[in-house]
Design an enzyme around this catalytic site. Structure first.
Site, PDB file in Angstrom:
ATOM      1  NE  ARG A   3       6.062  10.918  -4.858  1.00 57.20           N
ATOM      2  CZ  ARG A   3       6.114  12.256  -4.963  1.00 57.20           C
ATOM      3  NH1 ARG A   3       5.829  13.016  -3.915  1.00 57.20           N
ATOM      4  NH2 ARG A   3       6.454  12.835  -6.094  1.00 57.20           N
ATOM      5  CE1 TYR A  33      11.423  -9.016  10.610  1.00 58.82           C
ATOM      6  CE2 TYR A  33      11.315  -6.657  10.191  1.00 58.82           C
ATOM      7  CZ  TYR A  33      11.467  -7.954   9.734  1.00 58.82           C
ATOM      8  OH  TYR A  33      11.673  -8.185   8.399  1.00 58.82           O
TER       9      TYR A  33
END
Ligand SMILES: Cc1ncc(COP(=O)(O)O)c(C=O)c1O
Length: 411
Positions: A78, A130
């Site tokens: 991660r 968007y």
């Protein structure tokens, strides 16, 4: 992190016990090369264990350590992954930035930027953007006390007038999705810089091949890498490019703490996509120009939104800050009804009716019911996004075939 981790793609190789070290281009050489060379070589170096020319997909969740905290710069996937690292190096180089971070989607990258803020902070953003960004701002972050002020950013004056003592971030999209409005990045940076307000630019529509906002004074570039960077409609990914080291550290902390990281296979796909970015954007722009002019001359087509028209209100700015005008076009029909728009949208064969954009294949989209459905109708109409607006992502097929397809569909 030591500095060489950011600047030397081969950091893990230097620390490798293997004696098989292959000479390769280093960052300081690549950053001075031309874009076409950068797209091929940025982030890429032969794999130290085999010499593989393509970056391997390091499909691993963790890394074996010699002793506690004695490792090769990788602890847990991660936080770090070599395939992701190669892509992040490439991202930085192709946007002329020092640092970059890869995220599991464009929205995840935007989410990380907003997490830099505190309750009470204000963000000035465009009123044409968007739909998913608008949804993230209004439905997720407003409830945590962050205030979003929507203005027409194509007039920098509107931004200047909206600045208060609480303004911490200006978020602009240029060209905008879907109305192709243009904002002058340098003019906005001239407002943000003296007041130490962060300026973030969503550069998805232009791609690094057509526009480089860090060079114009932006602090952060956001990309939905799902689009032109990936280029083949086979991956969801986001990217942030940054020049300031402290800002990079804060965003990296958010990235590893919140965990919206892309998998190595997705990073590999975007690395591969970037290699042809220059060629693809040239072809998208050439086809886009042909189709925009053809649409403009069509008797059944109303307004055509494309920044390459000399009568587009943002033409002069687009010409100044973009290398070409890209392959995104929106248009209205003279018969301005949803029924007629739906008929056209369902009649194309080469243009596929789908959300997304930026792939090699052409797509046709109905923003009101698809990509921008999360914006309330009243808001949409007020900002010029009509019910019948059709958006095209012009691919790199032969322009004549694309025009023939539109000709049959529009009738
Ligand atoms: C301009 C723009 N920004 C951001 C996004 C969000 O990116 P993603 O879908 O990769 O999360 C999109 C997606 O369509 C977009 O068009």
């Amino acid at each position: 992190m030591p500095d060489e981790w950011y600047f030397n793609t081969a950091f893990y190789k230097i620390n490798d016990t293997s004696s098989f070290i292959i000479s390769h281009l280093c960052r300081s050489e690549i950053i001075n090369m031309k874009p076409a060379t950068k797209y091929i070589h940025a982030g890429a170096s032969p794999d130290p264990s085999t010499g593989a020319i393509m970056t391997p997909i390091y499909q691993t969740s963790t890394y074996v350590q010699e002793a506690p905290a004695v490792n090769k710069g990788y602890e847990y996937a991660r936080s770090q992954n070599p395939t992701r690292k190669a892509l992040e190096d490439a991202y930085a180089i192709i946007e002329n930035g020092k640092y970059a971070l890869a995220f599991s989607s464009g929205v995840a990258a935007t989410d990380a930027v907003i997490k830099l803020l505190q309750p009470g902070d204000e963000v000035i953003c465009g009123n044409d953007m968007y739909g998913g960004t608008y949804r993230l701002f209004t439905k997720i972050f407003e409830k945590f006390g962050i205030k979003f002020i929507y203005v027409d950013t194509s007039h920098a004056e509107n931004i200047k007038n909206a600045v208060t003592a609480n303004t911490k971030l200006i978020w602009i999209e240029t060209p905008t999705n879907p109305l192709m409005n243009i904002t002058d990045i340098e003019a906005v940076a001239a407002i943000s810089k003296p007041k130490k307000i962060l300026l973030a630019v969503d550069n998805t529509f232009a791609s690094p091949a057509l526009q480089n906002p860090l060079d114009m004074g932006a602090d952060i570039i956001m990309h939905s890498a799902t689009k032109y960077l990936g280029g083949h409609s086979d991956v969801i990914q986001g990217a942030l490019m940054i020049n300031d080291k402290d800002l990079r550290e804060k965003l990296y902390f958010i990235q590893k703490s919140c965990g919206a990281v892309p998998g190595p296979m997705d990073c590999f796909l975007v690395l591969r996509g970037i290699k042809t970015l220059g060629l693809r954007m040239k072809a998208h722009s050439e086809n886009g120009a042909k189709i925009a002019h053809w649409l403009k001359a069509h008797p059944k087509v109303g307004k055509v939104y494309w920044p390459g028209f000399t009568d587009h209100p943002g033409y002069a700015i687009a010409k100044k800050q973009m290398k070409d005008f890209g392959g995104m076009i929106s248009f209205e029909l003279k018969n301005d009804s949803v029924e007629e728009a739906k008929r056209v949208l369902s009649s194309t064969h080469l243009f596929s009716l789908a959300e997304s954009l930026g792939g090699v294949e052409s797509l046709i989209n109905h923003p009101a019911t698809m990509t921008h459905a999360s914006i309330p109708r009243e808001e949409r109409i007020k900002n010029g996004l009509t019910d019948s607006l059709i958006r095209l992502s012009v691919g790199i097929e032969d322009a004549d075939d694309l025009i023939e397809d539109l000709k049959k569909a529009i009738g």
